[in-house]
Design a protein around this motif. Structure first.
Motif, PDB file in Angstrom:
ATOM      1  N   GLU A   1       0.923  -1.220  -0.403  1.00 54.36           N
ATOM      2  CA  GLU A   1       0.553  -0.122   0.012  1.00 54.36           C
ATOM      3  C   GLU A   1       0.208   1.444  -0.595  1.00 54.36           C
ATOM      4  OE1 GLU A   1      -2.309  -0.167   3.571  1.00 54.36           O
ATOM      5  OE2 GLU A   1      -4.082  -1.289   2.704  1.00 54.36           O
ATOM      6  N   GLY A   2       0.241   2.410  -0.369  1.00 53.55           N
ATOM      7  CA  GLY A   2       1.634   3.118  -0.490  1.00 53.55           C
ATOM      8  C   GLY A   2       0.304   4.692  -1.195  1.00 53.55           C
ATOM      9  N   ARG A   3       0.980   5.853  -0.716  1.00 59.23           N
ATOM     10  CA  ARG A   3      -0.243   7.292  -0.912  1.00 59.23           C
ATOM     11  C   ARG A   3      -0.024   7.558  -2.040  1.00 59.23           C
ATOM     12  NH1 ARG A   3       2.201  10.681   3.391  1.00 59.23           N
ATOM     13  NH2 ARG A   3       0.475  12.414   3.071  1.00 59.23           N
ATOM     14  N   SER A   4       1.023   6.712  -2.908  1.00 62.02           N
ATOM     15  CA  SER A   4       1.654   7.768  -4.166  1.00 62.02           C
ATOM     16  C   SER A   4       1.982   6.254  -5.292  1.00 62.02           C
ATOM     17  CB  SER A   4       2.205   8.742  -4.268  1.00 62.02           C
ATOM     18  OG  SER A   4       3.705   9.183  -3.938  1.00 62.02           O
ATOM     19  N   VAL A   5       2.152   6.204  -6.482  1.00 62.86           N
ATOM     20  CA  VAL A   5       2.336   5.985  -6.982  1.00 62.86           C
ATOM     21  C   VAL A   5       2.960   5.977  -8.804  1.00 62.86           C
ATOM     22  CG1 VAL A   5       2.413   3.556  -9.109  1.00 62.86           C
ATOM     23  CG2 VAL A   5       1.434   3.681  -6.434  1.00 62.86           C
ATOM     24  N   ILE A   6       4.626   6.110  -8.726  1.00 57.83           N
ATOM     25  CA  ILE A   6       5.253   6.369 -10.263  1.00 57.83           C
ATOM     26  C   ILE A   6       5.270   4.981 -10.870  1.00 57.83           C
ATOM     27  CG2 ILE A   6       7.530   7.037 -10.899  1.00 57.83           C
ATOM     28  CD1 ILE A   6       7.532   8.683  -8.672  1.00 57.83           C
ATOM     29  N   LEU A   7       5.315   5.262 -11.723  1.00 58.36           N
ATOM     30  CA  LEU A   7       4.911   3.784 -13.003  1.00 58.36           C
ATOM     31  C   LEU A   7       6.297   3.986 -13.546  1.00 58.36           C
ATOM     32  CD1 LEU A   7       1.858   3.463 -13.880  1.00 58.36           C
ATOM     33  CD2 LEU A   7       2.379   2.239 -12.377  1.00 58.36           C
ATOM     34  N   ALA A   8       7.248   3.623 -13.854  1.00 55.67           N
ATOM     35  CA  ALA A   8       8.723   3.851 -14.672  1.00 55.67           C
ATOM     36  C   ALA A   8       8.890   2.305 -15.228  1.00 55.67           C
ATOM     37  CB  ALA A   8       9.051   3.967 -13.548  1.00 55.67           C
ATOM     38  N   THR A   9       7.726   1.393 -15.745  1.00 60.05           N
ATOM     39  CA  THR A   9       8.014  -0.089 -16.015  1.00 60.05           C
ATOM     40  C   THR A   9       8.988  -0.174 -17.891  1.00 60.05           C
ATOM     41  OG1 THR A   9       6.208   0.275 -17.682  1.00 60.05           O
ATOM     42  CG2 THR A   9       5.562  -1.104 -15.466  1.00 60.05           C
ATOM     43  N   GLY A  10       8.915   1.527 -18.549  1.00 59.24           N
ATOM     44  CA  GLY A  10      10.546   0.891 -19.646  1.00 59.24           C
ATOM     45  C   GLY A  10      10.028   0.282 -20.458  1.00 59.24           C
ATOM     46  N   SER A  11      10.134   0.123 -21.854  1.00 52.83           N
ATOM     47  CA  SER A  11       9.994  -0.196 -22.405  1.00 52.83           C
ATOM     48  C   SER A  11      11.089  -1.730 -23.493  1.00 52.83           C
ATOM     49  CB  SER A  11       9.290   0.944 -23.568  1.00 52.83           C
ATOM     50  OG  SER A  11      10.670   0.671 -24.152  1.00 52.83           O
ATOM     51  N   LYS A  12      10.305  -2.322 -24.110  1.00 50.53           N
ATOM     52  CA  LYS A  12      11.240  -3.499 -24.868  1.00 50.53           C
ATOM     53  C   LYS A  12      11.653  -3.308 -26.167  1.00 50.53           C
ATOM     54  CE  LYS A  12       9.845  -6.839 -21.636  1.00 50.53           C
ATOM     55  NZ  LYS A  12       9.906  -8.463 -21.531  1.00 50.53           N
TER      56      LYS A  12
ATOM     57  N   GLU B   1       8.400  -1.694 -27.154  1.00 51.22           N
ATOM     58  CA  GLU B   1       7.084  -2.907 -26.341  1.00 51.22           C
ATOM     59  C   GLU B   1       6.678  -2.983 -25.499  1.00 51.22           C
ATOM     60  OE1 GLU B   1       6.839  -6.732 -28.545  1.00 51.22           O
ATOM     61  OE2 GLU B   1       8.640  -6.956 -27.713  1.00 51.22           O
ATOM     62  N   PRO B   2       6.082  -1.270 -25.068  1.00 48.37           N
ATOM     63  CA  PRO B   2       6.275  -1.263 -23.582  1.00 48.37           C
ATOM     64  C   PRO B   2       5.077  -1.765 -22.676  1.00 48.37           C
ATOM     65  CG  PRO B   2       4.559   0.209 -24.708  1.00 48.37           C
ATOM     66  CD  PRO B   2       5.344   0.133 -25.739  1.00 48.37           C
ATOM     67  N   ASP B   3       5.450  -1.946 -21.193  1.00 46.13           N
ATOM     68  CA  ASP B   3       5.025  -3.172 -20.779  1.00 46.13           C
ATOM     69  C   ASP B   3       3.692  -2.606 -20.453  1.00 46.13           C
ATOM     70  OD1 ASP B   3       3.685  -5.325 -19.260  1.00 46.13           O
ATOM     71  OD2 ASP B   3       5.748  -5.703 -17.647  1.00 46.13           O
ATOM     72  N   SER B   4       2.296  -1.510 -20.252  1.00 47.64           N
ATOM     73  CA  SER B   4       1.623  -0.817 -19.425  1.00 47.64           C
ATOM     74  C   SER B   4       0.483  -1.439 -19.500  1.00 47.64           C
ATOM     75  CB  SER B   4       1.850   0.532 -20.116  1.00 47.64           C
ATOM     76  OG  SER B   4       3.020   0.994 -19.984  1.00 47.64           O
ATOM     77  N   ILE B   5      -0.301  -2.026 -20.549  1.00 51.26           N
ATOM     78  CA  ILE B   5      -1.103  -2.454 -20.463  1.00 51.26           C
ATOM     79  C   ILE B   5      -1.877  -3.047 -19.115  1.00 51.26           C
ATOM     80  CG2 ILE B   5      -1.286  -4.824 -21.090  1.00 51.26           C
ATOM     81  CD1 ILE B   5      -3.578  -1.651 -22.457  1.00 51.26           C
ATOM     82  N   LYS B   6      -1.315  -3.790 -18.901  1.00 52.39           N
ATOM     83  CA  LYS B   6      -2.170  -4.081 -17.198  1.00 52.39           C
ATOM     84  C   LYS B   6      -2.503  -2.971 -15.966  1.00 52.39           C
ATOM     85  CE  LYS B   6       2.730  -4.945 -15.492  1.00 52.39           C
ATOM     86  NZ  LYS B   6       3.598  -6.034 -15.280  1.00 52.39           N
ATOM     87  N   PHE B   7      -2.413  -1.175 -16.404  1.00 51.38           N
ATOM     88  CA  PHE B   7      -2.046  -0.046 -15.647  1.00 51.38           C
ATOM     89  C   PHE B   7      -4.017   0.570 -15.733  1.00 51.38           C
ATOM     90  CE2 PHE B   7       2.146  -1.113 -14.984  1.00 51.38           C
ATOM     91  CZ  PHE B   7       1.937  -1.963 -13.143  1.00 51.38           C
ATOM     92  N   LYS B   8      -4.408   0.143 -17.301  1.00 53.72           N
ATOM     93  CA  LYS B   8      -4.723   1.026 -17.461  1.00 53.72           C
ATOM     94  C   LYS B   8      -5.918   1.439 -17.116  1.00 53.72           C
ATOM     95  CE  LYS B   8      -7.197  -2.836 -19.660  1.00 53.72           C
ATOM     96  NZ  LYS B   8      -8.113  -3.622 -20.888  1.00 53.72           N
ATOM     97  N   ASN B   9      -6.633   1.288 -15.790  1.00 54.83           N
ATOM     98  CA  ASN B   9      -7.479   1.601 -14.521  1.00 54.83           C
ATOM     99  C   ASN B   9      -6.778   2.251 -14.045  1.00 54.83           C
ATOM    100  OD1 ASN B   9      -5.711  -0.543 -12.879  1.00 54.83           O
ATOM    101  ND2 ASN B   9      -7.120  -0.339 -11.412  1.00 54.83           N
ATOM    102  N   VAL B  10      -5.562   2.787 -14.238  1.00 55.47           N
ATOM    103  CA  VAL B  10      -4.920   3.823 -13.216  1.00 55.47           C
ATOM    104  C   VAL B  10      -4.310   5.088 -14.354  1.00 55.47           C
ATOM    105  CG1 VAL B  10      -5.285   3.034 -10.639  1.00 55.47           C
ATOM    106  CG2 VAL B  10      -3.583   2.732 -12.846  1.00 55.47           C
TER     107      VAL B  10
END
Length: 302
Positions: free
Chosen positions: A101-112, A238-247
């Motif tokens: 659990e966190g109060r904020s999130v940074i998405l830095a998943t990069g791309s291949k 190829e970015p790895d971001s689709i699993k975060f489409k709800n946010v």
């Protein structure tokens, strides 16, 4: 409850961890595989301001050590999704084994980088095979190189490399560059650039380093062996971001939509590095994104 949870341990994520921790916030960084991201595959780094020369792995190790020194908690785990509480104050990050659990999130998943998938390609990364002409082109000054192309970006790479390399072979599956005819014609007119249209790279010749490539004409199926010191593969990412489409809003190519404020669509969630929509993806821009995203998270937490 962490102040900031960072997903991704490449240059953007590790930089964010440094800045968030130095600001006195509790920081958790989750990395699915190797800290440092794609930069660890780079033998020589010469274009980062203030560092005359280092290796990608040494640079990544320095970032890792700095983040640990300032108090960031680094966990090797792959984030599988994010839930946000009804009031938006709590972000729950899921992994296969744990939830955080966190109060904020940074998405830095990069791309291949999209590979050609040829035998020996992976082994030759940093030994003649590169996915970034502007990063590595200078290492091939005065030598013959080739570009396996995927569109407009490869024309820019061809123009860049033609200023430093003896000869540049541009291998393109199609016959034309729709919408870029003027640029195509101007580059084709250069004495040291040879376009090989309706063609593809089908083989790599090597010993310890790349020595040649085999190119196939897709119309006749004939092949040609070309001696080159470098092959730049520019067929996309190829970015790895689709699993975060709800946010976060995801564009048609899979990148997270974010402006220069790096804010995603959910307050308190930010994006940094190669996984976001932007034109330039370099080591310096990844570090800059990590800085901006961390400081934005700190401001949000106030």
């Amino acid at each position: 409850m962490y102040d900031i949870i960072i997903i991704g341990g490449g240059p953007a994520g590790l930089t964010a961890a440094i800045y968030g921790s130095r600001a006195g916030k509790s920081v958790l960084l989750l990395e699915a595989s190797q800290y440092g991201g794609q930069i660890i595959k780079t033998n020589d780094v010469e274009n980062y301001p203030g560092l005359e020369k280092t290796t990608g792995s040494d640079y990544a190790l320095t970032l890792y050590s700095q983040a640990k020194h300032f108090g960031a908690v680094l966990v090797q785990a792959e984030a599988t999704g994010i839930d946000v509480s009804d009031d938006g104050k709590v972000k729950t990050v899921h992994t296969e084994a744990e939830t955080y659990e966190g109060r904020s999130v940074i998405l830095a998943t990069g791309s291949k980088n999209k590979p050609l998938g040829l035998p020996g390609e992976v082994e030759l990364i940093g030994k003649g095979v590169s996915y970034c002409a502007t990063c590595d082109g200078m290492f091939y000054r005065g030598q013959d190189v080739a570009i396996a192309t995927g569109g407009r970006h490869s024309l820019d790479d061809a123009l860049f490399l033609s200023n430093y390399c003896s000869r540049v072979y541009v291998i393109h599956r199609a016959d034309t560059y729709p919408g870029q005819e003027d640029l195509f014609e101007s580059i084709k007119a250069k004495d040291n650039v040879e376009f090989m249209l309706h063609s593809k790279v089908v083989g790599l010749g090597k010993d310890d380093e790349l020595k040649s490539i085999t190119v196939q004409d897709t119309k006749t199926n004939g092949t040609r062996d070309i001696s080159v010191s470098g092959l730049f593969i520019t067929i996309g990412h190829e970015p790895d971001s689709i699993k975060f489409k709800n946010v976060a809003e995801i564009d048609a190519l899979g990148y997270i939509v974010a402006g220069e404020d790096l804010a995603a669509k959910v307050p308190g969630i930010y994006v940094a590095g190669d996984c976001r929509t932007k034109k330039v993806r370099q080591l310096t821009t990844a570090a800059a994104d990590g800085t901006v995203a961390a400081l934005a998270a700190v401001e949000y937490l106030k």
